[in-house]
Design a protein around this motif. Structure first.
Motif, PDB file in Angstrom:
ATOM      1  N   MET A   1       0.848  -1.167   0.000  1.00  0.00           N
ATOM      2  CA  MET A   1       0.000   0.000   0.000  1.00  0.00           C
ATOM      3  C   MET A   1       0.895   1.231   0.000  1.00  0.00           C
ATOM      4  N   GLU A   2       0.486   2.221  -0.750  1.00  0.00           N
ATOM      5  CA  GLU A   2       1.221   3.482  -0.804  1.00  0.00           C
ATOM      6  C   GLU A   2       0.357   4.577  -0.199  1.00  0.00           C
ATOM      7  N   TYR A   3       1.006   5.687   0.158  1.00  0.00           N
ATOM      8  CA  TYR A   3       0.306   6.765   0.845  1.00  0.00           C
ATOM      9  C   TYR A   3       0.565   8.096   0.174  1.00  0.00           C
ATOM     10  N   LYS A   4      -0.405   8.982   0.298  1.00  0.00           N
ATOM     11  CA  LYS A   4      -0.281  10.332  -0.226  1.00  0.00           C
ATOM     12  C   LYS A   4      -1.129  11.233   0.670  1.00  0.00           C
ATOM     13  N   TYR A   5      -0.727  12.484   0.789  1.00  0.00           N
ATOM     14  CA  TYR A   5      -1.483  13.436   1.597  1.00  0.00           C
ATOM     15  C   TYR A   5      -2.362  14.297   0.713  1.00  0.00           C
ATOM     16  N   PHE A   6      -3.577  14.547   1.186  1.00  0.00           N
ATOM     17  CA  PHE A   6      -4.543  15.392   0.487  1.00  0.00           C
ATOM     18  C   PHE A   6      -5.050  16.445   1.454  1.00  0.00           C
ATOM     19  N   THR A   7      -5.414  17.623   0.931  1.00  0.00           N
ATOM     20  CA  THR A   7      -6.059  18.624   1.780  1.00  0.00           C
ATOM     21  C   THR A   7      -7.453  18.115   2.121  1.00  0.00           C
ATOM     22  N   LEU A   8      -8.037  18.672   3.156  1.00  0.00           N
ATOM     23  CA  LEU A   8      -9.337  18.179   3.605  1.00  0.00           C
ATOM     24  C   LEU A   8     -10.409  18.300   2.531  1.00  0.00           C
ATOM     25  N   GLY A   9     -10.361  19.347   1.744  1.00  0.00           N
ATOM     26  CA  GLY A   9     -11.369  19.563   0.706  1.00  0.00           C
ATOM     27  C   GLY A   9     -11.238  18.644  -0.493  1.00  0.00           C
ATOM     28  N   THR A  10     -10.045  18.083  -0.713  1.00  0.00           N
ATOM     29  CA  THR A  10      -9.831  17.255  -1.895  1.00  0.00           C
ATOM     30  C   THR A  10      -9.657  15.773  -1.570  1.00  0.00           C
ATOM     31  N   ALA A  11      -9.765  15.397  -0.324  1.00  0.00           N
ATOM     32  CA  ALA A  11      -9.534  14.003   0.079  1.00  0.00           C
ATOM     33  C   ALA A  11     -10.632  13.089  -0.471  1.00  0.00           C
ATOM     34  N   PRO A  12     -10.238  11.992  -1.115  1.00  0.00           N
ATOM     35  CA  PRO A  12     -11.220  11.039  -1.645  1.00  0.00           C
ATOM     36  C   PRO A  12     -11.777  10.133  -0.544  1.00  0.00           C
ATOM     37  N   LYS A  13     -12.870   9.492  -0.834  1.00  0.00           N
ATOM     38  CA  LYS A  13     -13.496   8.554   0.099  1.00  0.00           C
ATOM     39  C   LYS A  13     -12.955   7.142  -0.138  1.00  0.00           C
TER      40      LYS A  13
END
Length: 65
Positions: A1-13
């Motif tokens: 599994m890989e990880y990436k950071y997203f802002t709260l407004g753009t975070a996917p479900k």
């Protein structure tokens, strides 16, 4: 599994398909822990530089072959 950071407004479900670096991936988990975008996070993920000071969450995903 890989990880990436997203802002709260753009975070996917969880379960949603996303595109990361031109490859399709499926979101497996979204962290509840919020961190602020600062220098250390920008060094790992430079595209977050324009969001400096905002909150981000960690998203785990697996690429779809």
């Amino acid at each position: 599994m890989e990880y990436k950071y997203f802002t709260l407004g753009t975070a996917p479900k969880v379960g949603k398909d996303i595109v990361v670096n031109g490859r399709h991936a499926n979101v497996r988990f979204v962290s509840d822990k919020r961190i602020f975008i600062r220098r250390s996070l920008i060094l790992r993920q430079p595209e977050l530089a324009i969001y400096k000071g905002l909150a981000a969450i960690r998203v785990g995903f697996e690429f779809i072959e």
